[in-house]
Scaffold this motif. Structure first.
Motif: not given
Length: 77
Positions: A51-77
């Motif tokens: 709602h505050d306009g921030s975006v979270r994008i996350q990509t997780v491989r099948h073995d649990g390895k986080i390939l991408l974890d981006e957050h815009s703005g000050d929001h923490e999900a």
């Protein structure tokens, strides 16, 4: 909030495998949007707009390895 679920075939997962996937999309029409893709191999792609306009994008491989974890703005999900 409205939502849709779509079954996809022949999708390339973040690990490179081809296979089926299920995509879930939700929208509350007030600024929150969710777009999650779960691949048959276990990989996952997540995109949440808040709602505050921030975006979270996350990509997780099948073995649990986080390939991408981006957050815009000050929001923490």
């Amino acid at each position: 909030m409205t939502g849709t679920r779509t079954h996809l075939t022949g999708e390339r997962a973040p690990c490179g495998r081809l296979g089926d996937a299920d995509r879930s999309q939700e929208d509350d029409f007030e600024g929150f949007r969710m777009d999650d893709v779960h691949y048959a191999c276990g990989c996952r792609r997540i995109r949440h707009e808040f709602h505050d306009g921030s975006v979270r994008i996350q990509t997780v491989r099948h073995d649990g390895k986080i390939l991408l974890d981006e957050h815009s703005g000050d929001h923490e999900a």
